[in-house]
Motif scaffolding. Sequence first.
Motif, PDB file in Angstrom:
ATOM      1  N   UNK A 170      36.816  35.044  30.482  1.00  0.00           N
ATOM      2  CA  UNK A 170      37.924  34.976  30.921  1.00  0.00           C
ATOM      3  C   UNK A 170      38.942  35.158  29.684  1.00  0.00           C
ATOM      4  N   UNK A 171      40.038  35.999  29.844  1.00  0.00           N
ATOM      5  CA  UNK A 171      41.084  36.273  28.597  1.00  0.00           C
ATOM      6  C   UNK A 171      42.311  36.314  28.861  1.00  0.00           C
ATOM      7  N   UNK A 172      42.744  35.756  30.037  1.00  0.00           N
ATOM      8  CA  UNK A 172      44.103  35.345  30.422  1.00  0.00           C
ATOM      9  C   UNK A 172      44.759  36.635  31.194  1.00  0.00           C
ATOM     10  N   UNK A 173      43.881  37.871  31.433  1.00  0.00           N
ATOM     11  CA  UNK A 173      44.254  39.005  32.116  1.00  0.00           C
ATOM     12  C   UNK A 173      44.235  39.181  33.480  1.00  0.00           C
ATOM     13  N   UNK A 174      44.741  39.604  34.290  1.00  0.00           N
ATOM     14  CA  UNK A 174      44.370  39.619  35.688  1.00  0.00           C
ATOM     15  C   UNK A 174      43.230  40.164  36.437  1.00  0.00           C
ATOM     16  N   UNK A 175      42.634  40.809  35.576  1.00  0.00           N
ATOM     17  CA  UNK A 175      41.303  41.301  35.949  1.00  0.00           C
ATOM     18  C   UNK A 175      40.370  40.156  35.605  1.00  0.00           C
ATOM     19  N   UNK A 176      40.388  39.243  34.303  1.00  0.00           N
ATOM     20  CA  UNK A 176      39.510  38.312  34.352  1.00  0.00           C
ATOM     21  C   UNK A 176      39.916  36.983  35.432  1.00  0.00           C
ATOM     22  N   UNK A 177      41.189  37.042  35.910  1.00  0.00           N
ATOM     23  CA  UNK A 177      41.241  36.055  36.885  1.00  0.00           C
ATOM     24  C   UNK A 177      40.658  36.345  38.157  1.00  0.00           C
ATOM     25  N   UNK A 178      40.702  37.689  38.622  1.00  0.00           N
ATOM     26  CA  UNK A 178      39.908  38.077  39.791  1.00  0.00           C
ATOM     27  C   UNK A 178      38.378  37.820  39.365  1.00  0.00           C
ATOM     28  N   UNK A 179      37.823  38.115  38.188  1.00  0.00           N
ATOM     29  CA  UNK A 179      36.417  37.824  37.884  1.00  0.00           C
ATOM     30  C   UNK A 179      35.989  36.362  38.152  1.00  0.00           C
ATOM     31  N   UNK A 180      37.136  35.533  37.785  1.00  0.00           N
ATOM     32  CA  UNK A 180      36.857  34.141  37.922  1.00  0.00           C
ATOM     33  C   UNK A 180      36.667  33.732  39.304  1.00  0.00           C
ATOM     34  N   UNK A 181      37.677  34.365  40.146  1.00  0.00           N
ATOM     35  CA  UNK A 181      37.279  34.142  41.560  1.00  0.00           C
ATOM     36  C   UNK A 181      36.201  34.516  42.056  1.00  0.00           C
ATOM     37  N   UNK A 302      40.415  45.152  38.439  1.00  0.00           N
ATOM     38  CA  UNK A 302      41.657  44.052  38.408  1.00  0.00           C
ATOM     39  C   UNK A 302      42.400  44.478  39.769  1.00  0.00           C
ATOM     40  N   UNK A 303      42.077  45.656  40.532  1.00  0.00           N
ATOM     41  CA  UNK A 303      42.786  45.851  41.756  1.00  0.00           C
ATOM     42  C   UNK A 303      42.188  47.052  42.301  1.00  0.00           C
TER      43      UNK A 303
END
Length: 306
Positions: A170-181, A302-303
Motif C-alpha cells: 500500500x502506498x496511498x495510490x488508487x492502484x494500491x487501494x484496489x490491491x488492498x480490496x 488501477x482501472x
Amino acid sequence: MTTHFIVGWNNDTKAQGALDWALGHDEAGGAGAGWAGDGATGAGSTETRAGLTVTLLGVLDKDEHGKKYPESGAAVELARLQLEGVVAAARAGHPAVTVTGVLVHGDTVTELVRCSTAENTLVLGSRNRAEQKTSRRWSVGARVAARIRGPLAIIPDVELRQRSGIVVGVDGSSSSDKALFFAASEGRRTGQTVKVVHAWVEPAVYQVAYVPDGSDLDSLEAMHRSVVQEAIAQVSDDFADVSFELAIVEATPANALLQASTTARMLVVGNHSLRPLERFFIGSVSHAVIVGLRSPVLVVPAESLV
C-alpha cells in the motif's frame, strides 16, 4: 459472482502449477487458494464454490524448433489432443468446476493480453526464484503484466501448502487501494491474515548544515503509518471479519514486499501503468516483484484499460 480463470497453457510443469492453483478454488479456503473475487464464502470455509469456471488457453506460437506453428497438420492435432486430455483430467478431479480448453494461433503475449478483462483472472505459471536469476528479465509474465486489463496471477513453481498470510503493498495510490480490496477479499475467503506493507526510505539530506534528528524520523514514520491506517479504514467496514496486520518498513518497496512474501500464500500489488507507453515499462515495483518471485503474485490494474 461467477469466478472465471483463464490459464495460459503450454503443456509444461509451470502451466500445470497454474492450473492446479486455479482449480484449488473448487473449495473456498483450499490449499491452492488464490483470488476469489466478490461473493466469497466465509473465512476458512471448505464449501464447494458454485459457478467456478476455468479455461485453458493454449497459444500455438512457435514449435520446439522455433518455427511458426502451421495452421493445421499433425503438430496442431497433437496439441489439440494433449489439451483435451488435460481438460478431461481436470473435469474428473473437479466435477463441480466447468473446465474448457481453447487453442488459438498467434503471438503468446498478444493472445494472453487479449483475454485479460475485469471479469476474469488470467493465471500464468512461472519459474521459481532460483531459475529466474538465469532467465531473461522480461518474461512472458512481466510482458503480459504491463498490458493487463484485469487481475493477473503469476504462480511460481514452489510448494504452497505450508504457506500462510496475504501480503499487500500500500502506498496511498488508487492502484494500491484496489490491491488492498483484492487482498481483503482473499483474506476473507481463506481465513488468512492480511499483512499490509508500506515501505519508506529516509530522504536524502541536501543541506549540509541540517542533520535530521530522531524526532524528525519519528514524524516521517508516523506520516507513513497514517497512509496505511487510512487505506485500511476505507475497507474495514466491508471486511470487519478480516484480520489486518500493519507493517511499516524502512526499505525500498520491492525489497520490503519480496521479504514479506517469502512464506506468504499470496502477494498482491497494484500496477500503476495506465497509458499506452507506460504499459510497456510496467511499474518498477510490480516488475521487481515478478522478477524476484517468491510466492504467488496477483497484479491488479488501477482501472480497466481502453
